[in-house]
Design a protein around this motif. Sequence first.
Motif, PDB file in Angstrom:
ATOM      1  N   LEU A 107       0.834  -1.201   0.000  1.00 41.34           N
ATOM      2  CA  LEU A 107       0.000   0.000   0.000  1.00 41.34           C
ATOM      3  C   LEU A 107       0.870   1.252   0.000  1.00 41.34           C
ATOM      4  CD1 LEU A 107      -3.071   0.411   0.099  1.00 41.34           C
ATOM      5  CD2 LEU A 107      -2.874   0.626   2.570  1.00 41.34           C
ATOM      6  N   ASP A 108       1.916   1.248   0.786  1.00 41.95           N
ATOM      7  CA  ASP A 108       2.831   2.378   0.845  1.00 41.95           C
ATOM      8  C   ASP A 108       3.499   2.622  -0.509  1.00 41.95           C
ATOM      9  OD1 ASP A 108       4.103   4.451   2.363  1.00 41.95           O
ATOM     10  OD2 ASP A 108       5.929   3.229   2.374  1.00 41.95           O
ATOM     11  N   ASN A 109       3.793   1.561  -1.225  1.00 38.33           N
ATOM     12  CA  ASN A 109       4.453   1.695  -2.523  1.00 38.33           C
ATOM     13  C   ASN A 109       3.494   2.066  -3.650  1.00 38.33           C
ATOM     14  OD1 ASN A 109       7.434   1.080  -2.389  1.00 38.33           O
ATOM     15  ND2 ASN A 109       6.597  -0.596  -1.185  1.00 38.33           N
ATOM     16  N   LEU A 110       2.201   2.006  -3.415  1.00 37.96           N
ATOM     17  CA  LEU A 110       1.230   2.442  -4.423  1.00 37.96           C
ATOM     18  C   LEU A 110       1.170   3.964  -4.527  1.00 37.96           C
ATOM     19  CD1 LEU A 110      -1.817   0.073  -3.782  1.00 37.96           C
ATOM     20  CD2 LEU A 110      -0.140  -0.071  -5.627  1.00 37.96           C
ATOM     21  N   VAL A 111       1.631   4.650  -3.496  1.00 40.67           N
ATOM     22  CA  VAL A 111       1.591   6.107  -3.447  1.00 40.67           C
ATOM     23  C   VAL A 111       2.754   6.674  -4.258  1.00 40.67           C
ATOM     24  CG1 VAL A 111       1.683   8.105  -1.914  1.00 40.67           C
ATOM     25  CG2 VAL A 111       0.511   6.031  -1.176  1.00 40.67           C
ATOM     26  N   PRO A 112       2.511   7.658  -5.110  1.00 42.77           N
ATOM     27  CA  PRO A 112       3.603   8.254  -5.892  1.00 42.77           C
ATOM     28  C   PRO A 112       4.640   8.898  -4.982  1.00 42.77           C
ATOM     29  CG  PRO A 112       1.535   9.450  -6.236  1.00 42.77           C
ATOM     30  CD  PRO A 112       1.231   8.285  -5.367  1.00 42.77           C
ATOM     31  N   VAL A 113       5.913   8.755  -5.356  1.00 42.39           N
ATOM     32  CA  VAL A 113       6.983   9.251  -4.496  1.00 42.39           C
ATOM     33  C   VAL A 113       7.715  10.460  -5.071  1.00 42.39           C
ATOM     34  CG1 VAL A 113       7.409   7.080  -3.303  1.00 42.39           C
ATOM     35  CG2 VAL A 113       8.576   7.535  -5.453  1.00 42.39           C
ATOM     36  N   THR A 114       7.291  10.952  -6.205  1.00 47.56           N
ATOM     37  CA  THR A 114       7.963  12.113  -6.782  1.00 47.56           C
ATOM     38  C   THR A 114       7.592  13.362  -5.988  1.00 47.56           C
ATOM     39  OG1 THR A 114       6.162  12.422  -8.366  1.00 47.56           O
ATOM     40  CG2 THR A 114       8.078  11.155  -9.107  1.00 47.56           C
ATOM     41  N   GLU A 115       8.521  14.282  -5.915  1.00 42.91           N
ATOM     42  CA  GLU A 115       8.302  15.493  -5.141  1.00 42.91           C
ATOM     43  C   GLU A 115       7.181  16.323  -5.756  1.00 42.91           C
ATOM     44  OE1 GLU A 115      10.862  19.307  -3.694  1.00 42.91           O
ATOM     45  OE2 GLU A 115      11.858  17.366  -3.860  1.00 42.91           O
ATOM     46  N   GLY A 116       6.312  16.793  -4.900  1.00 48.56           N
ATOM     47  CA  GLY A 116       5.215  17.625  -5.358  1.00 48.56           C
ATOM     48  C   GLY A 116       3.975  16.851  -5.782  1.00 48.56           C
TER      49      GLY A 116
END
Length: 177
Positions: A107-116
């Motif tokens: 679930l944590d890795n489904l969230v986009p990690v790019t800034e902004g």
Amino acid sequence: KKKGDQIASSAGKDLMRPLSDEERAALEKIRKPVVLFMALCVRRPDIIKTLMGIGSRPNVDILTKAIRNNMQKLARAVVVKYGAAKIAIQVSETVDELETPLFLSFLDNLVPVTEGSHPDQDLIDACREIQTKRAGASDETQKDARYIVPVVSGIKREDLASELPVFVKSDDVTFKS
């Protein structure tokens, strides 16, 4: 260290690194089959449950590390093919309590990690739905904040106020992992 700190550090990325040369060799040996199985999971998302089930068994620490280390690749691929919200709901319906730590990593890795960039509202709604279903009721005292933590950055401030009782009730370990 306090007990909570030890649990939190065991969930962190530091322990995803190999602890010895033997473990490093074992991780390298198992990485390819794990990545191959994850590629199959992209084609058939119903077998993600099998991956999490096998990785959640007792005494498979190296396999669990290999799965966690490559979870981002799986998550990115299934998001592109199926969408984050849809796959989050689908996988949540199949995993059981023993598989929850790997599911939370997914679930944590489904969230986009790019800034902004922030999680889509669909994913936020899916995480809330998962949280409610996992609690077994819509009672605020039974909800688990771990299902909302990955998408907190995308929740509007006024909506976040309604989640506050869940966060206050949670222990410190929830926020350290």
